[in-house]
Design a protein around this motif. Structure first.
Motif, PDB file in Angstrom:
ATOM      1  N   LEU A  70     -29.465 -45.676  -7.714  1.00  0.00           N
ATOM      2  CA  LEU A  70     -30.743 -46.238  -8.160  1.00  0.00           C
ATOM      3  C   LEU A  70     -31.634 -45.131  -8.712  1.00  0.00           C
ATOM      4  O   LEU A  70     -31.753 -44.066  -8.123  1.00  0.00           O
ATOM      5  CB  LEU A  70     -31.447 -46.966  -7.016  1.00  0.00           C
ATOM      6  CG  LEU A  70     -30.845 -48.314  -6.640  1.00  0.00           C
ATOM      7  CD1 LEU A  70     -31.564 -48.914  -5.428  1.00  0.00           C
ATOM      8  CD2 LEU A  70     -30.898 -49.288  -7.803  1.00  0.00           C
ATOM      9  N   GLY A  71     -32.225 -45.388  -9.850  1.00  0.00           N
ATOM     10  CA  GLY A  71     -33.072 -44.404 -10.517  1.00  0.00           C
ATOM     11  C   GLY A  71     -32.288 -43.476 -11.429  1.00  0.00           C
ATOM     12  O   GLY A  71     -32.886 -42.666 -12.134  1.00  0.00           O
ATOM     13  N   LEU A  72     -30.958 -43.572 -11.417  1.00  0.00           N
ATOM     14  CA  LEU A  72     -30.136 -42.686 -12.237  1.00  0.00           C
ATOM     15  C   LEU A  72     -29.476 -43.404 -13.407  1.00  0.00           C
ATOM     16  O   LEU A  72     -28.707 -42.806 -14.141  1.00  0.00           O
ATOM     17  CB  LEU A  72     -29.045 -42.029 -11.370  1.00  0.00           C
ATOM     18  CG  LEU A  72     -29.547 -41.118 -10.263  1.00  0.00           C
ATOM     19  CD1 LEU A  72     -28.391 -40.685  -9.371  1.00  0.00           C
ATOM     20  CD2 LEU A  72     -30.259 -39.907 -10.851  1.00  0.00           C
ATOM     21  N   PHE A  73     -29.756 -44.700 -13.564  1.00  0.00           N
ATOM     22  CA  PHE A  73     -29.161 -45.454 -14.666  1.00  0.00           C
ATOM     23  C   PHE A  73     -30.130 -46.500 -15.183  1.00  0.00           C
ATOM     24  O   PHE A  73     -31.065 -46.891 -14.504  1.00  0.00           O
ATOM     25  CB  PHE A  73     -27.845 -46.130 -14.227  1.00  0.00           C
ATOM     26  CG  PHE A  73     -28.028 -47.298 -13.309  1.00  0.00           C
ATOM     27  CD1 PHE A  73     -28.053 -48.591 -13.803  1.00  0.00           C
ATOM     28  CD2 PHE A  73     -28.184 -47.121 -11.944  1.00  0.00           C
ATOM     29  CE1 PHE A  73     -28.223 -49.687 -12.966  1.00  0.00           C
ATOM     30  CE2 PHE A  73     -28.357 -48.198 -11.098  1.00  0.00           C
ATOM     31  CZ  PHE A  73     -28.371 -49.483 -11.608  1.00  0.00           C
ATOM     32  N   ASP A  74     -29.889 -46.929 -16.413  1.00  0.00           N
ATOM     33  CA  ASP A  74     -30.652 -48.015 -17.007  1.00  0.00           C
ATOM     34  C   ASP A  74     -29.687 -48.865 -17.817  1.00  0.00           C
ATOM     35  O   ASP A  74     -28.713 -48.350 -18.374  1.00  0.00           O
ATOM     36  CB  ASP A  74     -31.765 -47.471 -17.907  1.00  0.00           C
ATOM     37  CG  ASP A  74     -32.873 -48.489 -18.151  1.00  0.00           C
ATOM     38  OD1 ASP A  74     -32.788 -49.621 -17.612  1.00  0.00           O
ATOM     39  OD2 ASP A  74     -33.810 -48.167 -18.894  1.00  0.00           O
TER      40      ASP A  74
END
Length: 142
Positions: A70-74
């Motif tokens: 979480l927070g490392l991909f979009d």
């Protein structure tokens, strides 16, 4: 456009998108996965059910990869040649090795990027990355 060590094309969402995501999380520069582009012909084929596919990708990355990505991909939608494609942007993770929750820190769970392909990570490399992360080694855990 062509596949590189930082770019991966997929014609459609596969059964294991986590494998490529893990490889990019474990890669020093991260990477981008395009869904809806044929990896052989580079033809833009698009994605049919864009919202459902985006949600499925997010849930699978969130629930099947450890440590948390979480927070490392979009997961975003782009339009190319009037077709919707999905672009998964993956940052380099700060806690490697990242791995498939169901397979653990093993060759079946950890992946790395070599050129334009995703390969299982050797056990020695998994142990070295884990030792750097925890300042200990797997072998010392009782």
């Amino acid at each position: 456009m062509h596949e590189t060590n930082r770019i991966e094309f997929k014609r459609q969402l596969t059964d294991n998108p986590e494998k490529e995501v893990i490889a990019f999380l474990n890669y020093k520069d991260g990477g981008i996965i395009y869904i809806g582009i044929d990896d052989n012909t580079k033809e833009i084929v698009g994605v049919e059910d864009i919202d459902q596919t985006q949600l499925k990708i997010k849930d699978r990355i969130k629930n099947n990869i450890l440590p948390s990505a979480l927070g490392l991909f979009d997961v975003i939608v782009e339009k190319r040649e009037n077709k919707n494609i999905i672009k998964i942007i993956v940052a380099a993770g700060s806690e490697p090795p990242y791995y498939l929750k169901k397979n653990g820190m093993s060759e079946k769970g950890c992946f790395m990027r070599i050129g334009s392909s995703t390969e299982p990570m050797p056990v020695k490399m998994i142990e070295e990355l884990f030792a750097k992360r925890t300042r200990t080694s797997i072998g010392k855990i009782e």
